[in-house]
Write a protein that holds these residues in place. Structure first.
Motif, PDB file in Angstrom:
ATOM      1  N   ASP A 206       0.839  -1.198   0.000  1.00 36.43           N
ATOM      2  CA  ASP A 206       0.000   0.000   0.000  1.00 36.43           C
ATOM      3  C   ASP A 206       0.875   1.250   0.000  1.00 36.43           C
ATOM      4  O   ASP A 206       1.390   1.669   1.038  1.00 36.43           O
ATOM      5  N   ILE A 207       1.034   1.858  -1.162  1.00 40.52           N
ATOM      6  CA  ILE A 207       1.972   2.965  -1.251  1.00 40.52           C
ATOM      7  C   ILE A 207       1.447   4.206  -0.534  1.00 40.52           C
ATOM      8  O   ILE A 207       2.238   5.010  -0.013  1.00 40.52           O
ATOM      9  N   SER A 208       0.135   4.323  -0.439  1.00 37.83           N
ATOM     10  CA  SER A 208      -0.399   5.468   0.308  1.00 37.83           C
ATOM     11  C   SER A 208       0.020   5.359   1.762  1.00 37.83           C
ATOM     12  O   SER A 208       0.436   6.341   2.385  1.00 37.83           O
TER      13      SER A 208
ATOM     14  N   MET B 270       3.673   6.220   2.214  1.00 39.92           N
ATOM     15  CA  MET B 270       3.988   7.648   2.145  1.00 39.92           C
ATOM     16  C   MET B 270       3.559   8.377   3.401  1.00 39.92           C
ATOM     17  O   MET B 270       4.194   9.317   3.843  1.00 39.92           O
ATOM     18  N   GLU B 271       2.485   7.919   4.003  1.00 41.40           N
ATOM     19  CA  GLU B 271       1.985   8.622   5.185  1.00 41.40           C
ATOM     20  C   GLU B 271       2.855   8.405   6.397  1.00 41.40           C
ATOM     21  O   GLU B 271       2.988   9.277   7.251  1.00 41.40           O
TER      22      GLU B 271
ATOM     23  N   THR C 148      11.115   9.978   2.081  1.00 41.43           N
ATOM     24  CA  THR C 148       9.745   9.957   1.559  1.00 41.43           C
ATOM     25  C   THR C 148       9.357  11.276   0.921  1.00 41.43           C
ATOM     26  O   THR C 148       8.780  11.324  -0.169  1.00 41.43           O
ATOM     27  N   ILE C 149       9.682  12.335   1.605  1.00 40.79           N
ATOM     28  CA  ILE C 149       9.271  13.652   1.096  1.00 40.79           C
ATOM     29  C   ILE C 149       9.904  13.931  -0.252  1.00 40.79           C
ATOM     30  O   ILE C 149       9.260  14.399  -1.194  1.00 40.79           O
TER      31      ILE C 149
ATOM     32  N   TYR D 251       8.220  11.907  -2.839  1.00 42.06           N
ATOM     33  CA  TYR D 251       6.889  12.438  -3.105  1.00 42.06           C
ATOM     34  C   TYR D 251       6.962  13.664  -4.009  1.00 42.06           C
ATOM     35  O   TYR D 251       6.194  13.808  -4.962  1.00 42.06           O
TER      36      TYR D 251
ATOM     37  N   LEU E 227       3.431   4.285 -10.246  1.00 41.28           N
ATOM     38  CA  LEU E 227       2.689   3.881  -9.049  1.00 41.28           C
ATOM     39  C   LEU E 227       1.949   5.055  -8.438  1.00 41.28           C
ATOM     40  O   LEU E 227       0.773   4.968  -8.104  1.00 41.28           O
TER      41      LEU E 227
ATOM     42  N   GLU F 115       1.007   7.720  -9.817  1.00 35.91           N
ATOM     43  CA  GLU F 115      -0.105   8.163 -10.662  1.00 35.91           C
ATOM     44  C   GLU F 115      -1.284   7.206 -10.593  1.00 35.91           C
ATOM     45  O   GLU F 115      -2.433   7.612 -10.672  1.00 35.91           O
ATOM     46  N   ALA F 116      -0.960   5.916 -10.442  1.00 33.01           N
ATOM     47  CA  ALA F 116      -2.031   4.911 -10.501  1.00 33.01           C
ATOM     48  C   ALA F 116      -2.766   4.740  -9.188  1.00 33.01           C
ATOM     49  O   ALA F 116      -3.904   4.286  -9.178  1.00 33.01           O
ATOM     50  N   VAL F 117      -2.133   5.092  -8.090  1.00 32.67           N
ATOM     51  CA  VAL F 117      -2.757   4.771  -6.813  1.00 32.67           C
ATOM     52  C   VAL F 117      -4.019   5.595  -6.590  1.00 32.67           C
ATOM     53  O   VAL F 117      -4.033   6.800  -6.817  1.00 32.67           O
TER      54      VAL F 117
ATOM     55  N   ASN G 194      -6.416   7.885  -5.037  1.00 33.64           N
ATOM     56  CA  ASN G 194      -6.159   8.906  -4.037  1.00 33.64           C
ATOM     57  C   ASN G 194      -7.444   9.593  -3.648  1.00 33.64           C
ATOM     58  O   ASN G 194      -8.094  10.228  -4.471  1.00 33.64           O
TER      59      ASN G 194
ATOM     60  N   GLU H 105      -8.013  12.093  -1.950  1.00 30.02           N
ATOM     61  CA  GLU H 105      -8.044  13.551  -1.916  1.00 30.02           C
ATOM     62  C   GLU H 105      -7.822  14.188  -3.278  1.00 30.02           C
ATOM     63  O   GLU H 105      -7.834  15.394  -3.402  1.00 30.02           O
ATOM     64  N   ALA H 106      -7.591  13.362  -4.273  1.00 35.26           N
ATOM     65  CA  ALA H 106      -7.309  13.955  -5.588  1.00 35.26           C
ATOM     66  C   ALA H 106      -8.574  14.093  -6.399  1.00 35.26           C
ATOM     67  O   ALA H 106      -9.520  13.329  -6.239  1.00 35.26           O
TER      68      ALA H 106
END
Lengths: 328, 283, 319
Positions: C211-213, C216-217, C236-237, C240, C251, C253-255, C257, C259-260
């Motif tokens: 889970d790439i989200s 990143m979190e 990470t930053i 990102y 990845l 782009e594909a995940v 999101n 909030e997007a």
């Protein structure tokens, strides 16, 4: 004369009886149940993508199975295109099945390991006597190409074990679409697909939607995916619908405390976002002992006395936006 | 189906199992060949006296002669026919009956299932030979009766295996998918359940035959099997018994060894097939 | 000195003449007090990497080559006995399904005590009170000490596993898909717990997930894995703001999101790699929009760009 609503569900319930141990059978008379689906109602319009969202154990998968008539409802009504299919059986049910198809979650388990891909996709044509022989084969090859399994002749002869998860899911989709159904129940259709490929499968599903004028019941725990494709979303918790609204409204203005907590908890691929955790506690250990009154009250930061006594009904708080909460 | 890929894998990874499988195959195939070509291989007529009785093994009679002057070697060779004929037919009957009943019981469930399971479990509870003896005693002597006795013993084995497998397959997602497609019971049983249940049959079958060989020999030993003068290893085993103490060992010993070898052969075959189709260790 | 330095690690699964190069020449460094997440999809090798570090590769896996330097010592040179002192004590692990990792016949609290007394020479009473302390630390009320695993919910079981993992005061915890089977809200709680462990106890964590989200979190550093290779590794930053490797870009782009604003379906074309016969040269080339002839022929070297490691011809070949 086509109905505006292709599917209507009224007060649907499914209780699973619990196996009692011998001692329990002797000592108690009361039957215990898992109340997987406990009185839900909704209507799906022709041509929309309606999502049933929630975490494991909320009853969404059971609802999908009830609608597909793979399970018998304990109570309630299911109306498909104006026809009551709640207790339909036999040939009548088979006729309905042709118009309503599932896409399941597990691409590894939903295909017969002993059937070649071509055979599997040909099944619906043979079962419903739509086509046979060469005509059937050419329809299958056509479908293989549509779902992106190219060259179709090669994939026709392969077995499921020769394909990747994403490819198997495409086969399942081809199998469902080949008899030109009207309604699709997609139960976690992309949950087991790699992130980089989820959108590819969704794209195929939406292409078919356009081509065949389909209506989708999309069941998922991935709200972010639901946002991509849904027109309306219903959030379920412990067997009931707690919020139901068009996608934009529910994401911009979630009202039910559970919906809010859910949206706050979903990870976002942004390390700079500060997260605030609204909720503690979790779904009750035993799904049998459902909290009294509003099922969410033990975990709800806004709960007050009424919440533990009475179950809130689903009411329309703004156009098209329904919430089951005493606070609103 | 049985592709060379699996064989190659077995050779590479579990050499010992591969060799054992080959030994099993050799024994079984050799027995079959001997049974087919018996008239050409056997030097004498096994039914009649061809020489003096109780001759020890020698150049004319490699396994000696029995108490009636019959050539033990020829009787051993023709014995393969009896064993193969009786045992194979019985076990095939068990297979067919057990499988069909197991399919019906497992798929339709309900009261049919409960009744059949009860009957089958009761039969299964009896030790094989005891049950065969009971049935054979009821039916009386004769080749067909022997076959019936043996098949009755093994029907529950197939019933249970197939029923269990059917229950497993029935709960798989792809069967649910077939139901959702609108498939009828007939289609589901024939195309979805049966093909996924068949793979276990060869393994159970060969294991079964190994057991049936011993049961058949046992029945004949007790005089409840095929009637004399049919050449039968179990019968000859019994026949030679009374002369053992006097020192005439060859009449019992050779048939006895052959029974054991054939049983082992089928056992190895079944173990090998099991390892082939359901490898115990994977990654 | 970094806490953990993995150099040229190669872990293969070998069965007969079939070889799966699950981890193929992976190198990275990790400091104390960091959360590093390895992200990858099916066949990426991320789980194998985690198992290799604690030398728990199941048959037929073997560590073929490389060094795993933990606190100055190469773990691959230790005997099994020495390794077992480190495993569970200095490096703990938390796996996906706590239901099968916890003993169903033993009280939860007692299992923690057992872990403590195995590695430390203290009295049972002392261990018991420590166990209660750790349960509280992970958010489980101390009274639940006497419960059995089946009386715990999924999230609580996982917390109990984490309590066991930190009870030995490890420097490093390896968590392989610890929240995949749990619901999103519980997942968020567990991630919060990990952050607290890092901040309050100074524990370093290697998280393995698809889970790439989530990655990143939660993490300080991210390692992106594809077909057994570490294709990008760094803060990470930075990743990102400016993802370098085409796979990382794809990845992100594909995940999906939440909030997007969604416009169209983005995905990476092609199929996941077949590890028994991976693509030649750069393993990502069949799916890469920037692929050139060179990418087909030659495997890219790892270079340092903009504060991180990247394995891609786009960024040159000099380290």
């Amino acid at each position: 004369m086509k109905n505006e609503y292709i599917l209507e569900v009224y007060n649907l319930k499914k209780y699973f009886p619990l196996e009692k141990s011998f001692i329990e059978k002797l000592l108690t008379r009361k039957k215990r149940f898992v109340r997987a689906v406990d009185g839900i109602s909704f209507k799906i319009r022709r041509g929309e993508v309606f999502t049933l969202a929630g975490e494991t154990g909320c009853g969404k998968t059971t609802t999908g199975r009830l609608i597909l008539r793979l399970l018998e409802p304990t109570e309630g009504k299911i109306i498909f295109d104006g026809q009551d299919i709640t207790h339909l059986t036999g040939e009548d049910l088979r006729k309905i099945r042709r118009r309503m198809q599932p896409i399941f979650q597990d691409p590894y388990a939903s295909l017969n390991p002993r059937m070649k891909v071509g055979e599997a996709i040909k099944q619906p044509l043979e079962i419903h006597q739509i086509a046979t022989g060469d005509e059937a084969k050419s329809l299958v090859l056509d479908m293989l190409e549509k779902v992106g399994l190219i060259p179709p002749e090669k994939f026709y002869e392969l077995y499921p074990r020769d394909l990747s998860g994403g490819q198997r899911q495409r086969v399942s989709i081809a199998r469902a679409m080949i008899m030109k159904p009207e309604f699709i129940v997609a139960d976690e259709a992309v949950s087991m697909i790699d992130v980089s490929l989820k959108a590819a499968i969704l794209e195929i599903m939406m292409q078919f939607k356009k081509e065949l004028n389909l209506t989708y019941l999309f069941i998922t725990h991935e709200l972010a995916v639901a946002k991509y494709i849904s027109d309306r979303i219903a959030v379920m918790y412990l067997g009931k619908i707690v919020e139901l609204a068009p996608t934009k409204k529910i994401f911009n203005n979630p009202i039910h405390p559970y919906t809010k907590a859910l949206m706050a908890a979903i990870p976002v691929p942004n390390p700079t976002r500060k997260k605030k955790l609204i909720l503690t506690g979790e779904v009750p250990v035993s799904p049998i002992d459902v909290p009294s009154g509003c099922r969410f009250h033990p975990r709800c930061p806004m709960a007050y006395e009424k919440c533990s006594k009475e179950e809130p009904p689903l009411i329309e708080v703004e156009p098209e936006h329904y919430v089951a909460c005493w606070e609103s | 189906m049985m592709n060379l890929e699996l064989l190659r894998k077995l050779w590479k990874r579990r050499r010992v199992d591969f060799i054992l499988l080959i030994i099993g195959v050799i024994i079984v195939v050799a027995t079959l060949l001997v049974a087919i070509f018996a008239p050409w291989i056997a030097p004498y007529n096994p039914y009649v006296s061809v020489d003096d009785a109780l001759l020890p093994p020698g150049p004319k009679h490699p396994m000696g002669t029995d108490n009636l002057g019959r050539d033990v070697y020829s009787r051993a060779i023709y014995g393969t026919r009896t064993v193969i004929f009786v045992v194979l037919i019985s076990t095939v009957v068990s297979l067919v009956v057990g499988t069909v009943l197991g399919l019906i019981s497992g798929y339709f469930g309900g009261s049919i299932d409960r009744v059949l399971s009860m009957i089958m479990d009761s039969i299964y509870a009896f030790p094989g030979l005891i049950l065969a003896i009971a049935v054979a005693a009821m039916l009386g002597p004769g080749v067909v009766n022997t076959m019936i006795s043996i098949s009755v013993v093994y029907i529950p084995t197939y019933f249970r295996m197939i029923r269990g497998q059917v229950l497993t397959v029935k709960s798989q997602l792809y069967v649910e998918a077939a139901v959702a497609l609108g498939a009828t019971n007939k289609i589901i049983i024939l195309k979805y359940i049966l093909p996924n249940v068949l793979p276990i049959i060869p393994v159970v079958f060969s294991m079964n035959v190994a057991d049936a060989v011993l049961t058949e020999a046992g029945l004949s030993f007790l005089g409840l099997g095929v009637p004399a003068p049919l050449p039968d290893w179990g019968f000859d085993l019994k026949n030679g018994q009374r002369n053992l103490l006097a020192g005439y060992w060859w009449i019992s010993t050779f048939p006895g060894i052959l029974i054991v070898i054939l049983a082992i052969g089928f056992s190895l075959l079944s173990e090998g097939l099991n390892e082939l189709f359901n490898p115990s260790r994977r990654w | 000195m970094p806490l953990l330095s993995v150099q040229n690690l190669k872990s293969y699964y070998i069965l007969g003449d079939e070889v799966v190069k699950a981890v193929d020449d992976v190198s990275f460094e990790m400091e104390k007090g960091e959360i590093v997440t390895f992200v990858g999809e099916s066949g990426s090798g991320k789980s194998t990497l985690g198992l290799s570090i604690i030398r728990l590769l199941p048959y037929p896996g073997k560590i073929i080559d490389g060094k795993i330097i933990f606190k100055g010592r190469d773990l691959l040179e230790l005997s099994e006995k020495e390794m077992s002192k480190i495993r569970g004590k200095e490096i703990s692990s938390v796996f996906q399904d706590p239901l099968t990792s916890l003993d169903p016949l033993m009280r939860v609290g007692d299992q923690i005590v057992e872990t403590i007394t195995t590695h430390f020479d203290i009295t049972k009473e002392e261990a018991k009170s420590q166990a209660r302390k750790y349960l509280e630390l992970v958010g489980i009320p101390a009274e639940r000490y006497y419960d059995y695993p089946h009386q715990f919910s999924g999230g609580m079981r996982q917390r109990a596993m984490i309590a066991m993992a930190i009870a030995t005061q490890p420097s490093l915890i390896i968590a392989d898909e610890p929240t995949t089977a749990l619901d999103v809200i519980v997942q968020a709680q567990i991630m919060q717990l990990f952050r607290r462990l890092r901040d309050e106890l100074g524990v370093s964590i290697i998280l393995i997930t698809h889970d790439i989200s989530l990655a990143m979190e939660v993490s300080d550093k991210i390692g992106v894995m594809y077909a057994g290779h570490l294709v990008e590794y760094g803060s990470t930053i930075k990743i990102y703001e400016d993802p370098l490797h085409p796979y990382t870009k794809g990845l992100l782009e594909a995940v999906p999101n939440i909030e997007a604003e969604v416009t169209e379906f983005k995905y990476i074309p092609g199929n996941p790699p077949d590890l028994t016969s991976p693509p030649s040269g750069c393993r990502f080339h069949p799916r890469c929009r920037y692929a050139t002839e060179k990418c087909k022929r030659q495997e890219p070297k790892i270079v340092v760009r903009n504060g991180r490691l990247v394995k891609c011809h786009l960024y040159g070949d000099e380290a």
